[in-house]
Write a protein that holds these residues in place. Sequence first.
Motif, PDB file in Angstrom:
ATOM      1  N   ASP A   1       7.860  12.000   9.816  1.00  0.00           N
ATOM      2  CA  ASP A   1       7.560  13.378  10.210  1.00  0.00           C
ATOM      3  C   ASP A   1       7.110  14.154   8.976  1.00  0.00           C
ATOM      4  OD1 ASP A   1       7.266  15.637  11.678  1.00  0.00           O
ATOM      5  OD2 ASP A   1       9.399  16.051  11.953  1.00  0.00           O
ATOM      6  N   ASP A   2       6.029  13.691   8.378  1.00  0.00           N
ATOM      7  CA  ASP A   2       5.486  14.282   7.159  1.00  0.00           C
ATOM      8  C   ASP A   2       4.028  13.849   7.071  1.00  0.00           C
ATOM      9  OD1 ASP A   2       5.203  15.580   4.770  1.00  0.00           O
ATOM     10  OD2 ASP A   2       6.612  14.340   3.641  1.00  0.00           O
ATOM     11  N   ALA A   3       3.282  14.478   6.179  1.00  0.00           N
ATOM     12  CA  ALA A   3       1.879  14.088   6.002  1.00  0.00           C
ATOM     13  C   ALA A   3       1.812  12.674   5.443  1.00  0.00           C
ATOM     14  CB  ALA A   3       1.183  15.059   5.060  1.00  0.00           C
ATOM     15  N   MET A   4       0.970  11.849   6.050  1.00  0.00           N
ATOM     16  CA  MET A   4       0.780  10.475   5.595  1.00  0.00           C
ATOM     17  C   MET A   4      -0.439  10.377   4.691  1.00  0.00           C
ATOM     18  SD  MET A   4       3.248   8.682   6.771  1.00  0.00           S
ATOM     19  CE  MET A   4       2.750   6.958   6.733  1.00  0.00           C
ATOM     20  N   PRO A   5      -0.532   9.316   3.874  1.00  0.00           N
ATOM     21  CA  PRO A   5      -1.714   9.146   3.023  1.00  0.00           C
ATOM     22  C   PRO A   5      -2.994   9.124   3.855  1.00  0.00           C
ATOM     23  CG  PRO A   5       0.013   7.595   2.418  1.00  0.00           C
ATOM     24  CD  PRO A   5       0.458   8.234   3.690  1.00  0.00           C
ATOM     25  N   SER A   6      -4.072   9.654   3.271  1.00  0.00           N
ATOM     26  CA  SER A   6      -5.342   9.698   4.015  1.00  0.00           C
ATOM     27  C   SER A   6      -5.952   8.316   4.187  1.00  0.00           C
ATOM     28  CB  SER A   6      -6.338  10.619   3.306  1.00  0.00           C
ATOM     29  OG  SER A   6      -6.539  10.205   1.971  1.00  0.00           O
ATOM     30  N   SER A   7      -5.645   7.392   3.285  1.00  0.00           N
ATOM     31  CA  SER A   7      -6.103   6.011   3.412  1.00  0.00           C
ATOM     32  C   SER A   7      -4.970   5.154   3.967  1.00  0.00           C
ATOM     33  CB  SER A   7      -6.539   5.450   2.056  1.00  0.00           C
ATOM     34  OG  SER A   7      -7.675   6.126   1.563  1.00  0.00           O
ATOM     35  N   THR A   8      -5.311   4.240   4.841  1.00  0.00           N
ATOM     36  CA  THR A   8      -4.295   3.324   5.349  1.00  0.00           C
ATOM     37  C   THR A   8      -4.149   2.153   4.389  1.00  0.00           C
ATOM     38  OG1 THR A   8      -5.959   2.175   6.689  1.00  0.00           O
ATOM     39  CG2 THR A   8      -4.749   3.974   7.745  1.00  0.00           C
ATOM     40  N   PHE A   9      -3.052   1.408   4.528  1.00  0.00           N
ATOM     41  CA  PHE A   9      -2.794   0.339   3.574  1.00  0.00           C
ATOM     42  C   PHE A   9      -1.944  -0.741   4.220  1.00  0.00           C
ATOM     43  CE2 PHE A   9       0.355   3.701   3.047  1.00  0.00           C
ATOM     44  CZ  PHE A   9       1.544   3.023   3.238  1.00  0.00           C
ATOM     45  N   GLN A  10      -1.982  -1.912   3.616  1.00  0.00           N
ATOM     46  CA  GLN A  10      -1.159  -3.025   4.066  1.00  0.00           C
ATOM     47  C   GLN A  10      -0.820  -3.897   2.863  1.00  0.00           C
ATOM     48  OE1 GLN A  10      -1.922  -4.390   7.994  1.00  0.00           O
ATOM     49  NE2 GLN A  10      -1.633  -6.518   7.488  1.00  0.00           N
ATOM     50  N   LEU A  11       0.461  -4.253   2.737  1.00  0.00           N
ATOM     51  CA  LEU A  11       0.922  -5.175   1.702  1.00  0.00           C
ATOM     52  C   LEU A  11       1.224  -6.517   2.350  1.00  0.00           C
ATOM     53  CD1 LEU A  11       3.328  -2.914  -0.376  1.00  0.00           C
ATOM     54  CD2 LEU A  11       1.357  -4.125  -1.306  1.00  0.00           C
ATOM     55  N   PHE A  12       0.621  -7.566   1.826  1.00  0.00           N
ATOM     56  CA  PHE A  12       0.818  -8.920   2.338  1.00  0.00           C
ATOM     57  C   PHE A  12       1.709  -9.673   1.356  1.00  0.00           C
ATOM     58  CE2 PHE A  12      -3.358  -7.300   3.319  1.00  0.00           C
ATOM     59  CZ  PHE A  12      -3.532  -7.536   4.674  1.00  0.00           C
ATOM     60  N   SER A  13       2.918 -10.025   1.756  1.00  0.00           N
ATOM     61  CA  SER A  13       3.857 -10.700   0.863  1.00  0.00           C
ATOM     62  C   SER A  13       4.031 -12.153   1.279  1.00  0.00           C
ATOM     63  CB  SER A  13       5.213  -9.995   0.880  1.00  0.00           C
ATOM     64  OG  SER A  13       5.087  -8.687   0.355  1.00  0.00           O
ATOM     65  N   GLY A  14       3.790 -13.058   0.318  1.00  0.00           N
ATOM     66  CA  GLY A  14       3.993 -14.479   0.548  1.00  0.00           C
ATOM     67  C   GLY A  14       4.924 -15.060  -0.505  1.00  0.00           C
ATOM     68  N   ASN A  15       4.985 -16.380  -0.581  1.00  0.00           N
ATOM     69  CA  ASN A  15       5.872 -17.035  -1.533  1.00  0.00           C
ATOM     70  C   ASN A  15       5.476 -16.786  -2.978  1.00  0.00           C
ATOM     71  OD1 ASN A  15       7.517 -18.164   0.448  1.00  0.00           O
ATOM     72  ND2 ASN A  15       6.212 -19.966   0.673  1.00  0.00           N
ATOM     73  N   GLN A  16       4.178 -16.713  -3.223  1.00  0.00           N
ATOM     74  CA  GLN A  16       3.704 -16.676  -4.604  1.00  0.00           C
ATOM     75  C   GLN A  16       3.310 -15.287  -5.090  1.00  0.00           C
ATOM     76  OE1 GLN A  16       0.589 -19.606  -4.843  1.00  0.00           O
ATOM     77  NE2 GLN A  16       2.004 -21.324  -4.746  1.00  0.00           N
ATOM     78  N   ARG A  17       2.840 -14.424  -4.195  1.00  0.00           N
ATOM     79  CA  ARG A  17       2.364 -13.125  -4.652  1.00  0.00           C
ATOM     80  C   ARG A  17       2.306 -12.130  -3.508  1.00  0.00           C
ATOM     81  NH1 ARG A  17      -4.225 -13.265  -5.197  1.00  0.00           N
ATOM     82  NH2 ARG A  17      -4.651 -14.191  -3.167  1.00  0.00           N
TER      83      ARG A  17
END
Length: 306
Positions: free
Chosen positions: A222-238
């Motif tokens: 319930d607050d302003a969100m970043p203007s750009s969307t994003f996604q973090l992909f987490s795997g075993n190595q990075r």
Amino acid sequence: MNTPALQPASSIDYADLGNRLKAYRIGASLQAEDVAEQLGVSRAVVYRMEKGEIVKIETLERLAQLLNTSLASLLGVEVEYYSNALGLFERMRQLEQTSDRILAHFEPISLLLTSDEYLTHLREMLLEASPKPQGKARHGEVEGMLTILAERRRFFEQRRMSIVSLIGMRELERFVLTGLVGRVDLPHDVRVQRVRAARNEVVRIADLMESEPLNVQIGLIDDAMPSSTFQLFSGNQRTVLAVSPFRLGELPNVRNGIATVTASPEAVRLYEDMIGRLWKSAYKGRTGAQRLRRLLERVDALTELS
């Protein structure tokens, strides 16, 4: 007896390089045979490069020029840049294939959490959003995007990887009021149908928050969100970060903007810190579901008044 000197291991991840080549090729709307013709090689050679076969630096320089990117982006040593959604969605598909956990904010909601009907409406939205003189020409690009998006959804449902999704309340309210439309000058009955479809998606999110599947965590902000969307992909190595100006909600944009993909530790850390801060204050579970249902009641009242 002389023993051959051991060759130092390459610091280049050729499998990931091949993935980037494919993503940039798809983003450039080129077939493998188009690239092969420009390079003077066979189509099989292009496919082998995209599967991780070692590529000469001279060939990479020619590929970068052909695909309208930089050698650094192809090598993944800095930041990958994608000037259209088609190439970015393919790269995201590749990254999801090797991820165990996803942290995401895509406006208004992550595609991976939408209903089966969403892609059907999205096809109409993307065609509606295209400039009229280019409508027919864009049809093939739209179908290419939908193919990639459908594959991403299928993989997520089959593998059931973990996802933490941040959703902005303000974006959801606008989404429900506007509906699943590519432009606003649509016939009244179509607008009514698309508003109902958007409402169904919000109901689905509320249901997910109430049932709390083991692999899905949703936080309402319930607050302003970043203007750009994003996604973090987490795997075993990075962990890899994708930041995108493209959006698949009401009045979608898949044409204008520059998306970035990077494994920079600093960028990943900053986004992880922001996600942690937002998640801490988010409404979750049944409490979040109740707020969503109150939002729908408020929107329904506004709709009746109008």
